[in-house]
Motif scaffolding. Structure first.
Motif, PDB file in Angstrom:
ATOM      1  N   ARG A 186      56.634 -36.827 -22.707  1.00  0.00           N
ATOM      2  CA  ARG A 186      57.477 -37.965 -22.331  1.00  0.00           C
ATOM      3  C   ARG A 186      56.723 -39.091 -21.644  1.00  0.00           C
ATOM      4  O   ARG A 186      57.135 -40.255 -21.755  1.00  0.00           O
ATOM      5  CB  ARG A 186      58.604 -37.485 -21.411  1.00  0.00           C
ATOM      6  N   PHE A 187      55.649 -38.788 -20.911  1.00  0.00           N
ATOM      7  CA  PHE A 187      54.987 -39.821 -20.122  1.00  0.00           C
ATOM      8  C   PHE A 187      54.304 -40.842 -21.026  1.00  0.00           C
ATOM      9  O   PHE A 187      53.799 -40.513 -22.109  1.00  0.00           O
ATOM     10  CB  PHE A 187      53.951 -39.210 -19.182  1.00  0.00           C
ATOM     11  N   GLU A 188      54.290 -42.074 -20.563  1.00  0.00           N
ATOM     12  CA  GLU A 188      53.655 -43.145 -21.319  1.00  0.00           C
ATOM     13  C   GLU A 188      52.138 -42.961 -21.377  1.00  0.00           C
ATOM     14  O   GLU A 188      51.486 -43.351 -22.345  1.00  0.00           O
ATOM     15  CB  GLU A 188      53.997 -44.493 -20.683  1.00  0.00           C
ATOM     16  N   THR A 189      51.574 -42.410 -20.312  1.00  0.00           N
ATOM     17  CA  THR A 189      50.146 -42.082 -20.288  1.00  0.00           C
ATOM     18  C   THR A 189      50.012 -40.566 -20.250  1.00  0.00           C
ATOM     19  O   THR A 189      50.912 -39.858 -19.808  1.00  0.00           O
ATOM     20  CB  THR A 189      49.464 -42.676 -19.045  1.00  0.00           C
ATOM     21  N   ASN A 193      58.943 -39.902 -12.645  1.00  0.00           N
ATOM     22  CA  ASN A 193      58.354 -40.888 -13.536  1.00  0.00           C
ATOM     23  C   ASN A 193      59.453 -41.686 -14.233  1.00  0.00           C
ATOM     24  O   ASN A 193      60.511 -41.140 -14.554  1.00  0.00           O
ATOM     25  CB  ASN A 193      57.477 -40.162 -14.569  1.00  0.00           C
ATOM     26  N   ARG A 194      59.209 -42.955 -14.500  1.00  0.00           N
ATOM     27  CA  ARG A 194      60.244 -43.801 -15.106  1.00  0.00           C
ATOM     28  C   ARG A 194      60.634 -43.357 -16.504  1.00  0.00           C
ATOM     29  O   ARG A 194      61.715 -43.705 -17.008  1.00  0.00           O
ATOM     30  CB  ARG A 194      59.778 -45.249 -15.140  1.00  0.00           C
ATOM     31  N   ALA A 195      59.779 -42.576 -17.178  1.00  0.00           N
ATOM     32  CA  ALA A 195      60.115 -42.100 -18.516  1.00  0.00           C
ATOM     33  C   ALA A 195      61.196 -41.033 -18.485  1.00  0.00           C
ATOM     34  O   ALA A 195      61.858 -40.788 -19.500  1.00  0.00           O
ATOM     35  CB  ALA A 195      58.869 -41.549 -19.206  1.00  0.00           C
ATOM     36  N   TYR A 247      51.651 -40.184 -10.935  1.00  0.00           N
ATOM     37  CA  TYR A 247      52.561 -40.312 -12.073  1.00  0.00           C
ATOM     38  C   TYR A 247      53.958 -40.796 -11.674  1.00  0.00           C
ATOM     39  O   TYR A 247      54.848 -40.882 -12.515  1.00  0.00           O
ATOM     40  CB  TYR A 247      52.682 -38.966 -12.796  1.00  0.00           C
ATOM     41  N   HIS A 302      56.935 -43.321 -10.338  1.00  0.00           N
ATOM     42  CA  HIS A 302      57.380 -44.719 -10.270  1.00  0.00           C
ATOM     43  C   HIS A 302      58.593 -44.872  -9.356  1.00  0.00           C
ATOM     44  O   HIS A 302      58.920 -45.971  -8.935  1.00  0.00           O
ATOM     45  CB  HIS A 302      57.755 -45.238 -11.664  1.00  0.00           C
ATOM     46  N   GLN A 324      60.068 -40.833 -29.623  1.00  0.00           N
ATOM     47  CA  GLN A 324      60.039 -41.989 -28.728  1.00  0.00           C
ATOM     48  C   GLN A 324      61.333 -42.794 -28.781  1.00  0.00           C
ATOM     49  O   GLN A 324      61.624 -43.581 -27.880  1.00  0.00           O
ATOM     50  CB  GLN A 324      58.853 -42.892 -29.075  1.00  0.00           C
TER      51      GLN A 324
END
Length: 601
Positions: A175-178, A264-266, A290, A292, A521
């Motif tokens: 799920r994380f963007e990074t 995390n924002r995700a 990690y 946000h 995504q």
């Protein structure tokens, strides 16, 4: 949402009556289920073994049977020549059950007879009754499964806990963007989650781990919540809320006065859960790379820093439909003194039973209120409440703040603001983004526009309804922003329906399509709810086809007024209009898949 407590005696009686009806209707009381000479229990065991066979210990855990009883059942199936039991070549202590050729043939016969029984139950019912029964069956199965999940303390370094944390890390990686690297996140080692330093809970379903959560108990009274994870197959069962509540209770019992966590924002579903559970966003309290968002919740009864309405404020509520009813209930649960009115006495009574005063008329609501929230279908319905036969605003709005939470055109909203101001009242736009479920859970997104002082008061008032509130400026900025968001929403709903129609027309497995979309995504809390409805054929409305069609038309009108193109919305508006014409306007928006099927014939 805080529900009224159940009457234990009534609840038990209803469930017992349900059990009696089901057992009689599907033939459990018969000594030979489906006329095959065996009990339902033996047929179920044969089906569970299946063509691939199964280990005996797995069957015991899956069916919740004790060893002795299961052994007797296996012998009965062996005596009929339907199965054989063998020991594993790798471990003689492990026994396996395998079906014979006769067993495979018998499973085929049972499947055919079971289909006939299902048809016999459904065929006497009307199509609407069939849909109601299937939706109720799906809900019952989901809730019975949820009630079978057990939550208990566990060793955070045990094999089951390590497996749960590995699955939790896998979700973060996906799920994380990074990319997520477990070696760089702030540590929460086993010793920090083991008493007296902390606690770790595991949720299990028939012996399988389906969730976990931990807490680090800091000396300053802070319980830092870590590793909240729920298995995909149990999402939608309220397990995340149960785990969160359980770990809060454990932290409180251990002396913590406040719970804190980062995320995390995700992880949008987690953020919604925390906000709806009473957590307030605070400045960063750690250096988690990690994170946000950082949240806090009092555990000892201190007031939350989340915006809440002032209990002394007199509030009116007009319009108790699909959205208005759960919104009014949440305000009552937050301690708001509410006076309500709607055209349907049947819709008003449950809100009165929940603690609201009944207004005899819109004028009566305004007389008893300082602020009146209006949740009505369209501009015409609002005018019918606020304007007289000449079109002038009623004098009873003077000195009151009118909060419009519905979706109307920006032009209609601007005129309403001007006319209410001329009549001595104050108008605030507060359209909410979300459907029935977010309204029930307090996770709507509120958009505000109007005079700054009035907007601030309304922001406090709608706190229990929303996970996020955005101030957009002057009227009609909130409604214009809402329509901007609805361009994507309408397109998403149409796109999901067409995706499933396309797959079904090509004989694709819709459950596989759902899992692909839910894991990718493109997934969102909304899409996951809608893909589930499409797979189950549950068209109970959260936002109806008719409502989405109205929104599409509002976007078209606003686009035309601004001189901009809206080709995608134009196509969607035509599609949803077809659903209304076909008589499906009251069904959920994704029921537009039926309109698409009609176009394809």
């Amino acid at each position: 949402m805080v529900a009224n407590p159940l009457d234990p005696a009534g609840a038990r009686a209803e469930l017992r009556a349900f059990n009696r009806t089901v057992t009689e209707r599907i033939g459990i009381l018969e000594d030979q289920y489906l006329d095959r000479g065996r009990s339902l229990a033996l047929d179920r065991l044969l089906w569970e073994i299946g063509a691939d066979g199964a280990e005996v210990r797995e069957l015991r855990a899956r069916l919740g049977l004790d060893s002795g009883y299961l052994s007797r059942m296996l012998r009965a199936l062996e005596n009929e020549g339907l199965i054989v039991t063998t020991t594993s070549g790798d471990d003689s202590r492990v026994r396996r059950a395998e079906v014979t050729a006769a067993g495979r043939a018998e499973i085929g016969i049972l499947d055919h007879l079971s289909d006939d029984l299902a048809d016999a139950i459904l065929q006497p019912l009307t199509p609407n009754q069939q849909r109601d029964l299937l939706a109720a069956a799906a809900t019952t199965r989901r809730l019975l499964t949820a009630s079978a999940i057990e939550i208990a303390p566990a060793d955070p370094d045990g094999a089951a806990a390590r497996d749960a944390i590995a699955q939790y890390y896998a979700v973060l990686t996906e799920r994380f963007e990074t990319a997520f690297d477990a070696t760089t996140t702030r540590p929460a080692p086993a010793e920090a989650l083991r008493p007296p330093a902390g606690l770790f809970l595991l949720a299990t379903l028939k012996g399988t781990v389906v969730g976990c959560v931990g807490v680090k108990l800091h000396p300053d009274g802070v319980g830092e919540i870590k590793r909240l994870w729920v298995a995909p197959e149990t999402r939608g069962m309220g397990l995340g809320r149960r785990l969160l509540t359980a770990i809060e209770d454990a932290a409180r019992d251990a002396g913590s006065t406040v719970a804190r966590l980062d995320t995390n924002r995700a992880l949008t579903e987690a953020i919604q859960l925390y906000r709806s559970a009473g957590y307030s966003e605070i400045p960063a309290f750690n250096d988690e790379p990690y994170a946000h968002h950082w949240f806090e919740k009092p555990l000892t009864g201190q007031p939350s820093t989340t915006p809440r309405p002032t209990p002394a404020e007199r509030v009116g509520f007009i319009g108790l439909g699909l959205m208005g009813t759960p919104m009014a209930r949440r305000l009552l649960d937050a301690g708001v003194r509410l006076t309500a009115w709607t055209r349907s006495p049947a819709a008003l009574q449950p809100i009165v039973d929940a603690g609201a005063a009944a207004g005899a008329s819109p004028e009566g609501v305004f007389a008893a209120s300082d602020t009146v929230i209006v949740m009505l279908r369209n501009a015409g319905a609002i005018d019918a409440v606020l304007r007289d036969e000449s079109g002038a605003i009623h004098a009873f709005v003077a000195g009151r703040t009118i909060v419009n939470t519905g979706t109307i055109s920006p032009a209609d909203s601007l005129k309403l603001a001007d006319d209410i101001a001329a009549a001595g009242g104050t108008y605030v736009e507060a359209p909410v983004s979300g459907s029935r479920v977010p309204a029930e859970t307090g996770t709507l997104v509120g958009l505000l526009a109007g005079p700054p002082d009035a907007v601030e008061r309304v922001r406090q008032l709608i706190g229990p309804l929303c996970s996020r509130v955005e101030v957009c400026g002057e009227v009609p900025a909130a409604l214009t922003m809402k329509l901007s968001a609805n361009v994507f929403l309408v397109s998403l709903l149409a796109g999901l329906a067409e995706s499933f129609h396309f797959a079904e027309a090509h004989s694709m497995d819709l459950k596989v399509l759902r899992s692909i979309l839910d894991a990718g995504q493109m997934a969102s809390p909304l899409s996951r709810v809608k893909t589930d409805k499409l797979v189950r054929g549950d068209m109970t409305p959260q936002a109806s086809i008719a409502d989405v069609h109205v929104n599409a038309e509002l976007i078209q009108d606003a686009a035309a007024a601004a001189g901009i193109a809206s080709p995608l919305i134009d196509a969607c508006a035509q599609l949803f209009a077809g659903g209304v014409v076909a008589g499906d306007g009251g069904l959920d928006a994704v029921a537009i898949v039926r309109t698409l099927a009609g176009l394809s014939r």
